[in-house]
Design an enzyme around this catalytic site. Structure first.
Site, PDB file in Angstrom:
ATOM      1  N   HIS A 145       0.745  -1.297  -0.050  1.00 33.86           N
ATOM      2  CA  HIS A 145       0.032   0.105   0.067  1.00 33.86           C
ATOM      3  C   HIS A 145       0.902   1.305  -0.095  1.00 33.86           C
ATOM      4  O   HIS A 145       1.579   1.466   0.965  1.00 33.86           O
ATOM      5  CB  HIS A 145      -1.089   0.031   1.203  1.00 33.86           C
ATOM      6  N   CYS A 146       0.630   2.102  -1.071  1.00 31.57           N
ATOM      7  CA  CYS A 146       1.685   3.212  -1.045  1.00 31.57           C
ATOM      8  C   CYS A 146       0.856   4.381  -0.715  1.00 31.57           C
ATOM      9  O   CYS A 146      -0.032   4.879  -1.412  1.00 31.57           O
ATOM     10  CB  CYS A 146       1.978   3.153  -2.521  1.00 31.57           C
TER      11      CYS A 146
END
Length: 299
Positions: A145-146
């Site tokens: 998850h960025c």
């Protein structure tokens, strides 16, 4: 009954507040990213190389070349970035079940190790699928998850993420190199066609672009090594002791599984219709396995 009603309303208000805070945080990250891009654009285009087009012949030609490459890379960078942001990384289809248990009744037990089930989502998990606590759901072939793209990076947008890193690296490297003469002039007595204030601000732009170059270079090298072995970041953490990864088909096939077979689309955040139609791996539900390892497993 009243207490339950009040509690329910209170819970609904809390949920709405949390959703609003999440959306606000996500919006702020996008705004922050675009602010960095805008700041760099102002320094390179408006303050330095734009006015240089009006100066001497050689300086005008060099400024034109820098601006041409800068804008080309900027278009590809933003195209890739927003493709990652607005593309769903991969959602498990409703009522999806693995092939191995499609003929098993609902009352039967699922004790096969190849069957994966998410107790948080209450659904079966396809191969390479993992639950993301930030998104609150399972993501197909989840990588990570960025926070920069306020989205998960998964099966359907991993290529776009890699291209975003690639074009950001090229863009920040170009900015760093193009601003270096002005940074050098800032610390010396060299004559330039810009003000002292512009030189000072260009030094700040040079510094943070240099930091981005170094950090993104390391991050991109890591992801290139993951692509070469057909491994996600999540899988690399969980299977670090595995001697042979069964999804590793060789570096070329691994690369094509992410970027597609059509070479014309390798450097743009899109796929050809033929690749989308023929390559099941691009949809995130099925992945081919190394035939040698598959034969060993069946023997």
């Amino acid at each position: 009954m009243e207490e339950k009603s009040v509690g329910g309303e209170g819970g609904g208000v809390v949920l709405k507040v949390l959703m609003f805070c999440t959306r606000l945080r996500n919006s702020m990250m996008i705004v922050f990213f675009l602010s960095l891009v805008s700041f760099t654009y102002y320094i390179v285009v408006v303050a330095i190389y734009g006015p240089s087009l009006l100066h001497g012949r050689i300086q005008s030609i060099s400024a034109f070349i820098v601006l041409l490459i800068f804008h080309a890379l900027l278009v590809m960078l933003l195209w890739s970035y927003f493709s990652v942001v607005f593309t769903d990384p991969g959602r498990v289809p409703l009522n999806w079940r693995p092939k191995i248990c499609k003929n098993i009744g609902d009352d039967d037990s699922y004790d096969d190790q190849r069957i994966r089930y998410c107790r948080k989502c209450n659904q079966f998990k396809p191969p390479r699928c993992h639950h993301c606590s930030s998104c609150g759901r399972c993501i197909l072939k989840m990588d990570h998850h960025c926070i920069w793209v306020v989205n998960c990076v998964g099966a359907l947008n991993y290529k776009y993420f890699l291209l975003f890193l690639f074009y950001t690296l090229l863009e920040t490297a170009l900015v760093t190199v193009s601003l270096f003469p002005y940074v050098k002039a800032f610390f010396s007595d060299e004559d330039v066609f810009v003000s002292l204030t512009t030189l000072a601000v260009s030094f700040i732009a040079f510094a943070f672009n240099l930091v981005f170059v170094l950090s993104i270079l390391g991050f991109l090298i890591m992801h290139v090594s993951l692509v070469a072995t057909n491994t996600t970041t999540t899988e690399a953490i969980k299977t670090s002791t595995t001697p042979k990864w069964h999804y590793n088909l060789g570096w070329r096939k691994n690369y094509e599984q992410i970027f597609g077979n059509d070479k014309r689309y390798w450097l743009i955040p899109a796929y050809s219709e033929e690749d989308l139609r023929q390559m099941t791996a691009l949809h995130g539900l099925e992945y081919p396995i190394d035939p040698d390892l598959e034969a060993l497993q069946q023997s």
